[in-house]
Design an enzyme around this catalytic site. Structure first.
Site, PDB file in Angstrom:
ATOM      1  CG  ASP A  43      -0.366  -0.060   2.525  1.00 29.86           C
ATOM      2  OD1 ASP A  43       0.865  -0.191   2.602  1.00 29.86           O
ATOM      3  OD2 ASP A  43      -1.099   0.028   3.533  1.00 29.86           O
ATOM      4  CB  SER A  44       4.575   1.723  -0.009  1.00 27.57           C
ATOM      5  OG  SER A  44       4.823   0.547  -0.743  1.00 27.57           O
ATOM      6  CE  LYS A 111       3.004  -5.974   3.811  1.00 27.19           C
ATOM      7  NZ  LYS A 111       2.475  -4.815   4.571  1.00 27.19           N
ATOM      8  CD  GLU A 180       7.620  -0.657   7.827  1.00 24.61           C
ATOM      9  OE1 GLU A 180       6.701  -1.375   7.394  1.00 24.61           O
ATOM     10  OE2 GLU A 180       7.845   0.492   7.405  1.00 24.61           O
TER      11      GLU A 180
HETATM   12  O1  KIV Z   1       3.542  -1.127   1.665  1.00 24.41           O
HETATM   13  C1  KIV Z   1       4.706  -1.558   1.701  1.00 24.41           C
HETATM   14  O2  KIV Z   1       5.525  -1.262   0.838  1.00 24.41           O
HETATM   15  C2  KIV Z   1       5.075  -2.392   2.832  1.00 24.41           C
HETATM   16  C3  KIV Z   1       6.513  -2.780   2.972  1.00 24.41           C
HETATM   17  C4  KIV Z   1       7.383  -1.639   3.184  1.00 24.41           C
HETATM   18  C5  KIV Z   1       6.708  -3.846   3.990  1.00 24.41           C
HETATM   19  O3  KIV Z   1       4.248  -2.748   3.612  1.00 24.41           O
END
Ligand code: KIV
Length: 263
Positions: A43-44, A111, A180
Site C-alpha cells: 500500500d506504499s 498482507k 518493520e
Molecule cells: O507497503 C509496503 O511497501 C510495505 C513494505 C514496506 C513492507 O508494507
C-alpha cells in the site's frame, strides 16, 4: 519461489528470502527477470505512485488496480498484496470482499498490518484458503497513533508486545510476517522463536528475509529515505540525464536521425 510453502522451505533450509515491492507491469516484468523471490504490491503505492504523504489513502480499488498490473507481468513470482487501511477492520464480510478483490486480480496472498483486534478476520481469511502475511512493528497504517514513522519495540513492554503478537500471528495461521523498524536484536529473537519466516525492513540482518520498496532500492525516491534503505542504483540521476540528453538532441535536431525516420 512460486508457492506459499516455499517460504517455510526456505526457512527450514536456512535460505534467505528477498522481496521487493512493485505496483506496475513494467517493474514487475523486470523483477520477473531477476532472482528476487517474491513481489509485494504494497500500500506504499499510495505514497510512491500517487504522491500521498502516508499509506492511509490506499483503497481496495487502488490496490486491486496495481495488483492486476503486477500479476500480469510477474512471470510466476509469488505475489502478495496489501489489504489497505481499515479494509479488514469493518467486519468479516467487508474484509472478505477486499481479499476477493486482491486475489481475483492476481495476488496469491494478502498482507495485513497488526494483530490485536482482528484475530477473527485473519482466522477467516486463512480458513478460506488465502495465505496471510502478518506485519508488526512500525505498521504505517497506524502512523497517527505512533505519532510518526518511529522504531518500535525499544522498551521492554513494547518488545514483549511485539513478541506476543508475532506468536499470535503464527498461531492464527499466517505463513510469514513482516517486521518493520524494530531493533535488530529483537527481530532476531522473534525470528528464532517462530517457525514461519520473518521478512525484515529496518529490522537488521537476523530475519529470514528482507523487503525493500523498489523505488528506494533503485534510487528513484527523491525525498529523504530512511536509514535502513540501501540504494543499489542512482536511478534518479541516470533517468534525469537520459531525459536531458533527449531534450538536447531534440533541440539540436540530432533526434530523430535518418535511421529513426521513414522514407
Ligand atoms: O507497503 C509496503 O511497501 C510495505 C513494505 C514496506 C513492507 O508494507
Amino acid at each position: 519461489m512460486n508457492a506459499v510453502h516455499d517460504f517455510a522451505r526456505f526457512k527450514a533450509e536456512g535460505r534467505k528470502i528477498s522481496v521487493v515491492t512493485a505496483y506496475d507491469a513494467w517493474s514487475a516484468r523486470l523483477i520477473a527477470r531477476s532472482n528476487v523471490d517474491a513481489i509485494l504490491v504494497g500500500d506504499s503505492a499510495a505514497m510512491v505512485m500517487h504522491g500521498h504523504p502516508t499509506t492511509l489513502a490506499a483503497t481496495v480499488g487502488l490496490m486491486a488496480l496495481h495488483t492486476r498490473a503486477v500479476a500480469h507481468s510477474a512471470g510466476g513470482k509469488f505475489v502478495i498484496a496489501d489489504l489497505p487501511f481499515l479494509s479488514f477492520r469493518k467486519g468479516i464480510p467487508a474484509a472478505m470482499r477486499a481479499v476477493g478483490a486482491l486475489v481475483t486480480t492476481g495476488a496469491q496472498a494478502v498482507k495485513l498490518e497488526g494483530a490485536d483486534g482482528h484475530e477473527d478476520v485473519i482466522r477467516h481469511i486463512v480458513g478460506s484458503g488465502v495465505p496471510v502475511m502478518g506485519h508488526i512493528g512500525l505498521t504505517p497504517q497506524s502512523v497517527n497513533q505512533f505519532g510518526g514513522f518511529r522504531v518500535q519495540g525499544r522498551n521492554a513492554a513494547d518488545a514483549a508486545r511485539l513478541l506476543r503478537q508475532a506468536h499470535a500471528l503464527e498461531e492464527l495461521g499466517c505463513f510469514s510476517i513482516v517486521l518493520e523498524c524494530v531493533p535488530a536484536e529483537l527481530a532476531a529473537r522473534i525470528t528464532a522463536e517462530l517457525t514461519m519466516p520473518t521478512i525484515g525492513i529496518g529490522a537488521g540482518v537476523g530475519t529470514d528475509g528482507q523487503v525493500l520498496v523498489l523505488h528506494d532500492l533503485w534510487g528513484l525516491n527523491t525525498s529523504k529515505v530512511p536509514r535502513f534503505v540501501r540504494r543499489y542504483f542512482d536511478g534518479e540521476n541516470v533517468l534525469t540525464n537520459a531525459l536531458n540528453e533527449y531534450d538536447t538532441d531534440v533541440k539540436e535536431t540530432r533526434f530523430p536521425g535518418p535511421e529513426e525516420s521513414y522514407s
